[in-house]
Design an enzyme around this catalytic site. Structure first.
Site, PDB file in Angstrom:
ATOM      1  N   TYR A 161       0.862  -1.192   0.000  1.00 44.87           N
ATOM      2  CA  TYR A 161       0.000   0.000   0.000  1.00 44.87           C
ATOM      3  C   TYR A 161       0.895   1.237   0.000  1.00 44.87           C
ATOM      4  O   TYR A 161       1.624   1.491   0.959  1.00 44.87           O
ATOM      5  CB  TYR A 161      -0.887  -0.055   1.241  1.00 44.87           C
ATOM      6  CG  TYR A 161      -1.936   1.029   1.407  1.00 44.87           C
ATOM      7  CD1 TYR A 161      -2.164   2.014   0.454  1.00 44.87           C
ATOM      8  CD2 TYR A 161      -2.726   1.061   2.556  1.00 44.87           C
ATOM      9  CE1 TYR A 161      -3.133   2.987   0.637  1.00 44.87           C
ATOM     10  CE2 TYR A 161      -3.703   2.025   2.762  1.00 44.87           C
ATOM     11  CZ  TYR A 161      -3.903   2.988   1.793  1.00 44.87           C
ATOM     12  OH  TYR A 161      -4.866   3.949   1.988  1.00 44.87           O
ATOM     13  N   LYS A 164      -1.584  -1.286  -3.925  1.00 41.60           N
ATOM     14  CA  LYS A 164      -2.584  -0.230  -3.992  1.00 41.60           C
ATOM     15  C   LYS A 164      -1.834   1.093  -3.969  1.00 41.60           C
ATOM     16  O   LYS A 164      -1.099   1.384  -3.018  1.00 41.60           O
ATOM     17  CB  LYS A 164      -3.557  -0.297  -2.815  1.00 41.60           C
ATOM     18  CG  LYS A 164      -4.554   0.872  -2.826  1.00 41.60           C
ATOM     19  CD  LYS A 164      -5.208   1.109  -1.481  1.00 41.60           C
ATOM     20  CE  LYS A 164      -6.008   2.409  -1.542  1.00 41.60           C
ATOM     21  NZ  LYS A 164      -6.516   2.821  -0.224  1.00 41.60           N
TER      22      LYS A 164
END
Length: 303
Positions: free
Chosen positions: A136, A163
């Site tokens: 992330y 992400k």
């Protein structure tokens, strides 16, 4: 285990009661709202889930209850990012015990760290994880932007994908180009307005905050992007842009997007808009503005 992470994966808000406990009844309603909208997964304890502000007990309760409600209908991802290494492991183990499918790891926040320190952190953390992990990139909250080299090393450690919530389109394109020969490595965009460009270039989906309240709209945008339906993409992107200009733009605080999402859900009768401190819900004036915007969207048939 290799999850096929694709499509719209909402970063689900955490429904709270007035006394800051988990609102279990609203949790079920919210999850069913997301699933009825066709989402492809659910991300618990992300930024919009206010994870850093919640006690470990409440985080665990949320994961347990949500996994029971979802019951394998879509993959469940659980954020375990923490200032405490042991706290991350504890949450990962609880996620596994609850039936989650993967965990999500951002750089530990507070102390600024280098790429080398992040890579060493992953080398310590990953072997202890009981579940697959998604990387992330969230530089606005973590003080670092993950380099391509660090992402590559995470991939070699088994990362399912990344992400990217940098808000930097060129960085997103760089990610897609760097890993274009590894289609199993998911590139998931956190800036939902970038979804069509991401899919066009070879990305795989979006963790879209707005899908908390309008899941079908974002699923439709994903589908149109995959099928290259340009007319549909233009039509839905205009609505997403309008969402940014309205619901996401109420109030002056940096927290206005998260507050706007919860307020919208409250107005729609899905869950209340109580926030975990230090965040506070909108005052009556801002709430009325959100209500007006939601009514306009609903008159257009958006859901």
């Amino acid at each position: 285990m290799q999850l096929n992470l694709r499509g719209i994966i909402p970063p689900m808000v955490t429904p709270l009661t007035a006394d800051k406990n988990l609102d279990q009844q609203s949790l079920k309603g919210l999850i069913e709202h997301l699933l009825s909208g066709g989402v492809h997964g659910i991300f618990l304890l992300g930024s919009n889930g206010e994870a850093p502000s919640l006690t470990y007990a409440l985080r665990k309760e949320l994961v347990t209850e949500a996994c029971q409600i979802i019951n394998g209908r879509v993959p469940v991802l659980v954020g375990i990012t923490d200032t405490s290494f042991e706290g991350s492991i504890e949450m990962a183990e609880h996620a596994k015990a609850s039936g989650a499918d993967a965990v999500v790891i951002a750089p530990p926040y507070y102390f600024p760290i280098s790429d080398g320190e992040m890579e060493a952190y992953l080398e310590d953390l990953v072997p202890k994880l009981p579940l697959p992990f998604l990387l992330y990139n969230m530089p606005s909250c973590t003080k670092m932007n993950l380099s391509m080299n660090t992402v590559e090393k995470a991939k070699n450690m088994g990362a399912l994908g990344i992400k990217d919530s940098s808000g930097n389109l060129e960085y997103l394109y760089d990610l897609i180009e760097t890993f274009q020969d590894s289609p199993e490595f998911a590139i998931i965009v956190g800036t939902e307005g970038f979804l069509p460009q991401a899919i066009e270039r070879g990305g795989h989906g979006a963790v879209a905050g707005g899908a908390n309240f309008f899941p079908r709209m974002f699923v439709d945008l994903y589908d149109a992007s995959v099928t290259k339906d340009e007319n549909k993409i233009v039509e839905i992107r205009e609505k997403v842009t309008h969402l940014y200009d309205t619901i996401y733009n109420v109030g002056k605080d940096f927290s206005r997007i998260t507050k706007g999402i919860k307020c919208a859900l409250s107005i729609m009768g899905i869950c209340d808009d109580y926030m975990a401190l230090p965040l506070r819900r909108f005052d009556a004036g801002d709430r009325e503005r959100i209500k007006t915007y939601i009514e306009i969207f609903e008159k257009q048939g958006i859901r």
